[in-house]
Design a protein around this motif. Structure first.
Motif, mmCIF file in Angstrom:
data_model
loop_
_atom_site.group_PDB
_atom_site.id
_atom_site.type_symbol
_atom_site.label_atom_id
_atom_site.label_comp_id
_atom_site.label_asym_id
_atom_site.label_seq_id
_atom_site.Cartn_x
_atom_site.Cartn_y
_atom_site.Cartn_z
ATOM 1 N N HIS A 70 32.957 44.465 37.675
ATOM 2 C CA HIS A 70 32.706 46.032 38.355
ATOM 3 C C HIS A 70 34.554 46.040 38.902
ATOM 4 O O HIS A 70 35.452 46.977 38.500
ATOM 5 N N ALA A 71 35.164 45.071 39.093
ATOM 6 C CA ALA A 71 36.427 44.731 39.438
ATOM 7 C C ALA A 71 38.172 44.693 38.337
ATOM 8 O O ALA A 71 38.325 46.026 38.433
ATOM 9 N N ALA A 72 37.619 43.904 37.475
ATOM 10 C CA ALA A 72 37.794 44.384 35.895
ATOM 11 C C ALA A 72 38.207 46.312 35.338
ATOM 12 O O ALA A 72 38.429 46.290 34.540
ATOM 13 N N GLN A 73 36.563 46.611 35.493
ATOM 14 C CA GLN A 73 36.123 47.709 35.335
ATOM 15 C C GLN A 73 37.236 48.911 35.741
ATOM 16 O O GLN A 73 37.321 50.086 35.314
ATOM 17 N N ASN A 108 43.013 40.360 29.047
ATOM 18 C CA ASN A 108 43.574 41.551 27.312
ATOM 19 C C ASN A 108 42.332 42.719 27.276
ATOM 20 O O ASN A 108 43.452 43.064 26.437
ATOM 21 N N GLU A 109 41.550 42.887 27.913
ATOM 22 C CA GLU A 109 40.947 44.191 28.002
ATOM 23 C C GLU A 109 40.701 45.508 28.662
ATOM 24 O O GLU A 109 41.115 46.429 28.638
ATOM 25 N N HIS A 110 41.634 44.862 30.299
ATOM 26 C CA HIS A 110 41.511 45.457 30.890
ATOM 27 C C HIS A 110 42.978 45.626 31.257
ATOM 28 O O HIS A 110 42.859 46.526 32.602
ATOM 29 N N GLY A 111 43.733 44.867 31.232
ATOM 30 C CA GLY A 111 44.982 44.806 31.937
ATOM 31 C C GLY A 111 45.157 44.030 33.233
ATOM 32 O O GLY A 111 46.570 44.422 33.490
ATOM 33 N N TYR A 112 44.748 43.710 33.391
ATOM 34 C CA TYR A 112 44.858 42.634 34.370
ATOM 35 C C TYR A 112 45.850 41.902 34.625
ATOM 36 O O TYR A 112 46.123 40.613 33.385
ATOM 37 N N ARG A 155 46.830 29.227 33.553
ATOM 38 C CA ARG A 155 48.099 29.454 33.685
ATOM 39 C C ARG A 155 48.781 29.632 31.963
ATOM 40 O O ARG A 155 49.677 30.442 31.707
ATOM 41 N N GLY A 156 47.846 29.637 30.915
ATOM 42 C CA GLY A 156 48.452 30.022 29.201
ATOM 43 C C GLY A 156 48.129 31.927 29.093
ATOM 44 O O GLY A 156 48.411 32.139 28.528
ATOM 45 N N LEU A 157 47.846 32.111 29.996
ATOM 46 C CA LEU A 157 47.065 33.819 29.958
ATOM 47 C C LEU A 157 48.567 34.412 30.797
ATOM 48 O O LEU A 157 48.759 34.091 30.927
ATOM 49 N N SER A 158 48.799 35.951 30.162
ATOM 50 C CA SER A 158 50.077 36.274 30.332
ATOM 51 C C SER A 158 49.706 37.751 31.612
ATOM 52 O O SER A 158 49.510 38.738 31.502
#
Length: 139
Positions: free
Chosen positions: A45-48, A86-90, A115-118
């Motif tokens: 729900h936080a991502a949504q 990747n899907e929710h813009g975090y 650490r490998g994520l944007s």
């Protein structure tokens, strides 16, 4: 003109998610042990909530949180965080660190594993400093 107020987006036995008028999501963990389905629901729900407003930041209040279990850390690292990014813009997570030292250590392990994520996490003791970073330049 009345000041904007935050809105409760979701709540369960493990925490609350608020939509803040300054343009970010606030996730507040409650104290105590967690159950897998409720924990995953809270983070999903936080991502949504971020997607709903096209926000990229979250204030994560872990001050009362119990340590993450190995299963929780694995799910967050391999499933939830990549999807949230990747899907929710975090992109930015300001974390108010837990009082429990083991919860702090578990969060540090999670940050290192992701650490490998944007995406960027920063930890804070002071909420005002966390908000200044989360909503300041580069937000």
């Amino acid at each position: 003109m009345a000041a904007a107020t935050r809105t409760l987006y979701f709540e369960n036995s493990h925490g609350r998610i608020w939509e803040e008028p300054a343009g970010y999501v606030r996730l507040e963990y409650k104290a105590g042990p967690r159950e897998t389905v409720q924990f995953r629901a809270l983070l999903t729900h936080a991502a949504q909530a971020m997607s709903r407003h096209r926000w990229n930041g979250m204030l994560v209040d872990q001050r009362n949180m119990a340590p993450f279990s190995t299963t929780e850390q694995d799910w967050m690292t391999s499933k939830w965080l990549p999807r949230a990014v990747n899907e929710h813009g975090y992109r930015r997570g300001a974390v108010l660190v837990a009082h429990n030292v083991f919860a702090r250590l578990a969060m540090n392990q999670f940050v290192m594993a992701s650490r490998g994520l944007s995406h960027t996490y920063r930890t804070f003791e002071d909420e005002a400093e966390a908000l200044a970073w989360l909503t300041g330049p580069g937000a």
